[in-house]
Scaffold this active site. Structure first.
Site, PDB file in Angstrom:
ATOM      1  N   ARG A 271       7.798 -26.199  19.027  1.00  0.00           N
ATOM      2  CA  ARG A 271       8.052 -27.473  18.944  1.00  0.00           C
ATOM      3  C   ARG A 271       6.514 -27.977  19.277  1.00  0.00           C
ATOM      4  O   ARG A 271       5.554 -26.556  19.113  1.00  0.00           O
ATOM      5  CB  ARG A 271       8.157 -28.213  20.041  1.00  0.00           C
ATOM      6  CG  ARG A 271      10.190 -28.216  19.657  1.00  0.00           C
ATOM      7  CD  ARG A 271      11.188 -29.123  18.981  1.00  0.00           C
ATOM      8  NE  ARG A 271      11.753 -28.961  18.746  1.00  0.00           N
ATOM      9  CZ  ARG A 271      13.124 -29.408  19.488  1.00  0.00           C
ATOM     10  NH1 ARG A 271      12.556 -30.137  20.600  1.00  0.00           N
ATOM     11  NH2 ARG A 271      14.391 -29.203  19.002  1.00  0.00           N
ATOM     12  N   HIS A 272       5.049 -28.602  19.374  1.00  0.00           N
ATOM     13  CA  HIS A 272       4.157 -28.299  19.527  1.00  0.00           C
ATOM     14  C   HIS A 272       4.334 -29.852  20.261  1.00  0.00           C
ATOM     15  O   HIS A 272       4.596 -30.607  21.083  1.00  0.00           O
ATOM     16  CB  HIS A 272       3.831 -29.875  18.166  1.00  0.00           C
ATOM     17  CG  HIS A 272       2.211 -29.871  18.560  1.00  0.00           C
ATOM     18  ND1 HIS A 272       1.240 -30.505  18.697  1.00  0.00           N
ATOM     19  CD2 HIS A 272       1.134 -29.375  16.879  1.00  0.00           C
ATOM     20  CE1 HIS A 272      -0.346 -30.426  18.608  1.00  0.00           C
ATOM     21  NE2 HIS A 272      -0.247 -29.792  17.672  1.00  0.00           N
TER      22      HIS A 272
END
Length: 262
Positions: free
Chosen positions: A156-157
């Site tokens: 994910r970021h």
């Protein structure tokens, strides 16, 4: 050609006399002891570009410390930001080694251009630690500007939501929302119930990350990857899939041109 510096010094000198670049990755001080340090070679071959690659650079308290890719990933902070919330991890390819090679390459090209103007060579020192620390600039700026440390979030970021891998009924898809326009298209064409004022900007979405990502996976997990990719592509959302090594080896895009995939 493999040369023993002590036995083939004369041959090496002949090579250096017609060479553009001398590059080594011996420990700091090693080439100096052999008589091939920058000052010595620059005196004999003023047009030569001298490039030394090491773990931590030619001076400083870590100068003589052993350096391998994993160690430098850890020292630079890369490992602290890679992996899941429960456990850090090193990057699966040797980015410390690769980054040092890339910076050496670009620095040598720059030095060659400069030599064309000045007629003299130059010294280049490449430190693996400094290369990876430059790549760490976004999280370092976050820390220096806000006092917060970006979290480890797996695929994910840690500063954008939604952005990353999300579970479907038969695998995962990757997609990225990087603009307000993309977010609105995602809401209207993929999950309409997420079009709410409190999710209107990335700050709000970061604040409600758990709620948004749970809603996405609830929707996606009831559909196949092909269905979800179809929704995302029709909404013009950047997408991808998490390929394993065999899938990359057979990737259709890598078959373009004459060489094809490895």
């Amino acid at each position: 050609m493999v040369l023993d510096v002590k036995q083939d010094g004369a041959t090496l000198e002949k090579l250096l006399a017609r060479s553009d670049v001398f590059i080594h990755n011996l420990a700091p001080g090693a080439v100096e002891r052999l008589g091939f340090g920058y000052e010595a070679l620059a005196a004999r071959h003023p047009r030569l570009i001298w490039c030394g690659i090491s773990g931590y650079g030619p001076d400083g308290p870590y100068r003589d410390k052993k350096a391998y890719d994993m160690l430098v990933q850890a020292e630079s902070g890369v490992v602290s930001l890679t992996g899941s919330a429960d456990a850090p991890a090193k990057v699966g390819v040797s980015i410390g080694d690769i980054s040092a090679g890339l910076y050496a390459y670009s620095s040598i090209l720059t030095a060659l251009i400069q030599r064309g103007r000045t007629g003299t060579g130059d010294r280049i020192d490449i430190s693996m630690l400094e290369c990876l620390t430059e790549w760490m600039m976004p999280p370092l700026y976050v820390w220096k500007g806000t006092g917060t440390i970006p979290a480890r979030v797996g695929v994910r970021h840690n500063m954008i939501v939604p952005y990353g891998a999300y579970r479907c009924a038969d695998g995962e898809v990757i997609f990225a929302i990087q603009s307000q326009r993309e977010w609105l298209r995602f809401c209207r064409h993929v999950i309409p119930e997420l079009e709410q004022d409190r999710f209107a900007d990335n700050t709000g979405r970061m604040r409600h990350r758990d709620e948004i990502e749970a809603a996405i996976e609830d929707r996606f997990s009831r559909h196949t990857r092909a269905e979800v990719l179809g929704w995302l592509e029709r909404a013009d959302i950047p997408t991808g899939v998490v390929n394993d090594v065999p899938a990359v080896a057979a990737h259709p895009q890598l078959a373009r041109g004459s060489g094809g995939p490895a």
